[in-house]
Design an enzyme around this catalytic site. Structure first.
Site, PDB file in Angstrom:
ATOM      1  N   LYS A 259      16.296 -23.254  -0.879  1.00 29.39           N
ATOM      2  CA  LYS A 259      17.298 -22.383  -0.981  1.00 29.39           C
ATOM      3  C   LYS A 259      17.870 -21.844   0.714  1.00 29.39           C
ATOM      4  O   LYS A 259      16.691 -21.610   1.477  1.00 29.39           O
ATOM      5  CB  LYS A 259      16.811 -21.193  -1.701  1.00 29.39           C
ATOM      6  CG  LYS A 259      17.780 -20.111  -1.730  1.00 29.39           C
ATOM      7  CD  LYS A 259      17.236 -18.883  -3.013  1.00 29.39           C
ATOM      8  CE  LYS A 259      17.944 -18.002  -3.180  1.00 29.39           C
ATOM      9  NZ  LYS A 259      17.540 -16.866  -4.160  1.00 29.39           N
TER      10      LYS A 259
ATOM     11  N   SER B 161      20.326 -15.663  -7.971  1.00 28.13           N
ATOM     12  CA  SER B 161      20.781 -16.104  -7.000  1.00 28.13           C
ATOM     13  C   SER B 161      20.826 -17.501  -6.505  1.00 28.13           C
ATOM     14  O   SER B 161      21.348 -18.309  -5.542  1.00 28.13           O
ATOM     15  CB  SER B 161      20.507 -15.236  -5.755  1.00 28.13           C
ATOM     16  OG  SER B 161      19.299 -15.218  -5.402  1.00 28.13           O
TER      17      SER B 161
ATOM     18  N   SER C 179      15.916 -14.109 -10.040  1.00 22.78           N
ATOM     19  CA  SER C 179      16.850 -15.165  -9.491  1.00 22.78           C
ATOM     20  C   SER C 179      16.310 -16.490  -9.441  1.00 22.78           C
ATOM     21  O   SER C 179      16.995 -17.726  -8.771  1.00 22.78           O
ATOM     22  CB  SER C 179      17.271 -14.815  -8.049  1.00 22.78           C
ATOM     23  OG  SER C 179      17.992 -13.592  -8.001  1.00 22.78           O
TER      24      SER C 179
END
Length: 491
Positions: free
Chosen positions: A74, A149, A173
């Site tokens: 990420k 996210s 998330s």
């Protein structure tokens, strides 16, 4: 090759039936052809150089079970060589001189980095539509959000662009995008994984975790990425329970006698009928496997939304004050003085959602409002934590329920209503506020013409340091079902 799990790829590499270079090349070719916008930066030369080193380790007999297996990170973790943007224009061209601890741990294990994954800007969002570099598409239905996210992370695994990825969970998330994309993801106990090199959103909530096809794969990744880090002041020490652990050790334990707490607050108004049906069916399967369902109550669940959206923006306001256009990050052109440079740089560098949360957080922390808002939210947080303490251990071993009230919604459908996005986190926020471990596993699909191809996730919550138990429970379910094996037809 791309349909295989991390465990299966590891076995192929150890038997030398495939090389790390061949494996990395295969996934890089798939990423190049993808139209999901899941990756923000790929560097073939960097990846293949790591793969060559992995092959040398395998040949020398010094490999770990993860050596040569590809992984993607990420874009909230800083990485040496790859850009680290946090999904924001503020850091659009930033390249870190060092690796985040989590990234370094995977490199020490010999894993091969495929690139950086799209995410909501500074991890603020529930749909991955807040990225400055465009929304990620859900591989199951490209008109739907992948969740956020960590939407790029979840989409990459679901589309088989990477066998395993890292994500971060501040209020859900990891779990919510895992649910929306039909994969497995786990948020460990707060403090288990180092936050060093993880671009901060809310320091008392942010926690790194792995996402993959299966619970077994997540156990392998979690074993490599956790442990005390002296560079992170929030990292738990071995004496506090954060010793090196093999999270695969209990995967094969039977579930006979397992007590599953089912909170009444997770099955009330607002829960879509198709989501409830899939979750109830999953609970019934656990009963077949020897578990017992126990009705429990977490009475302060509804207060998790207002508490979280006081605490998280306040901490974000503090953390993001460092991005001022002076030392690094976006700097505006054509400013009159230092004050004007600050204003223009931050106005141009931050997107609407980040600006919204900074303003809310700054207001909350203002003199005269701190006690009324932030302090009160922290008191509610303590009550929410106590709710879990009252049931875990005494009444149940784990807690189960839905991850989100609905399946993934359409891209753009909630763009003008941020509060609607916030409400989607109702079942995940309380776990984060309490610092407990939680995970999502696929357990079905929505219903009707529109939702039939949109996955449903089952949330499993445990007591502090109970990750091995959660992974055991999830693995046994996945041994008895095939939801985790299903993949989008486009792959």
């Amino acid at each position: 090759m791309h349909t295989k799990t991390i465990k299966e790829l590891s076995e192929l590499l150890q038997k030398k039936e495939v090389s790390a270079v061949q494996l990395a090349t295969h996934f890089l070719d798939r990423i190049e052809k993808s139209d999901l916008n899941a990756f923000l930066h790929v560097d073939r030369a960097l990846t293949l150089a790591q793969a060559e080193e992995a092959d040398k380790r395998i040949a020398a007999g010094t490999a770990t079970p993860l050596t040569g297996v590809p992984i993607a990170h990420k874009d909230i973790f800083v990485t040496k060589g790859w850009r680290s943007t946090a999904g924001s224009k503020m850091l659009a061209n930033y390249v870190s001189p060092f690796d985040a601890t989590v990234v370094q741990k995977f490199q020490d294990a010999g894993m091969v980095t495929l690139g950086k994954l799209n995410c909501d800007e500074f991890a603020m969002g529930s749909s991955n539509e807040n990225s400055a570099f465009g929304a990620v598409k859900n591989p199951w239905d490209k008109s739907a959000v992948p969740g956020g996210s960590s939407g790029g992370s979840a989409a990459a695994v679901a589309a088989r662009l990477a066998p395993g990825v890292t994500g971060t969970d501040t209020g859900g998330s990891i779990r919510q995008p895992a649910a929306f994309c039909g994969i497995t993801g786990i948020k460990p106990t707060y403090g288990r994984a180092s936050r060093f090199g993880m671009i901060a959103f809310a320091s008392s909530l942010d926690q790194a975790g792995p996402m993959a096809q299966t619970a077994e794969d997540c156990a392998l990744l979690l074993s490599a990425m956790t442990g005390f880090d002296e560079r992170d002041s929030t990292s738990l020490s071995a004496e506090q329970g954060n010793a090196a652990e093999d999270f695969t050790r209990d995967l094969d334990k039977p579930l006979a006698g397992l007590r599953i707490g089912v909170p009444k607050e997770y099955f009330g108004e607002g829960l879509a009928a198709d989501v409830e049906k899939a979750v109830r069916a999953a609970l019934a399967k656990f009963v077949e496997l020897g578990a017992t369902l126990v009705d429990i109550s977490l009475p302060n669940t509804a207060l998790s939304i207002p508490a979280y959206y006081m605490i998280a923006p306040a901490e974000a306001s503090s953390n993001l004050s460092r991005f001022d256009g002076v030392r690094y990050g976006h700097r505006a052109e054509g400013y009159k003085d230092l004050q004007d440079m600050y204003k223009k740089s931050r106005a141009q560098g931050f997107g609407p959602e980040v600006q919204r949360r900074i303003m809310v957080g700054t207001y909350i922390l203002c003199h005269g409002y701190y006690d009324a808002y932030y302090l009160k939210a922290q008191k509610i947080r303590r009550k929410i934590t106590q709710d879990f303490a009252n049931v875990l251990g005494s009444q149940c071993d784990v807690i189960m329920g839905p991850v989100a009230p609905t399946v993934a919604w359409d891209l753009g459908s909630k763009a003008d209503d941020p509060v609607a996005n916030y409400l989607a986190d109702i079942f995940t926020l309380s776990t984060s506020l309490a610092g407990l471990p939680g995970m999502s596993i696929p357990c079905g699909f929505g219903e009707g013409e529109k939702n039939a191809n949109r996955p449903v996730g089952l949330q499993i919550i445990g007591n502090y340091f109970a990750e091995a138990k959660l992974l055991n429970v999830a693995h046994q379910f996945q041994q008895a079902t095939d939801w985790h094996k299903r993949a989008p037809s486009s792959i």
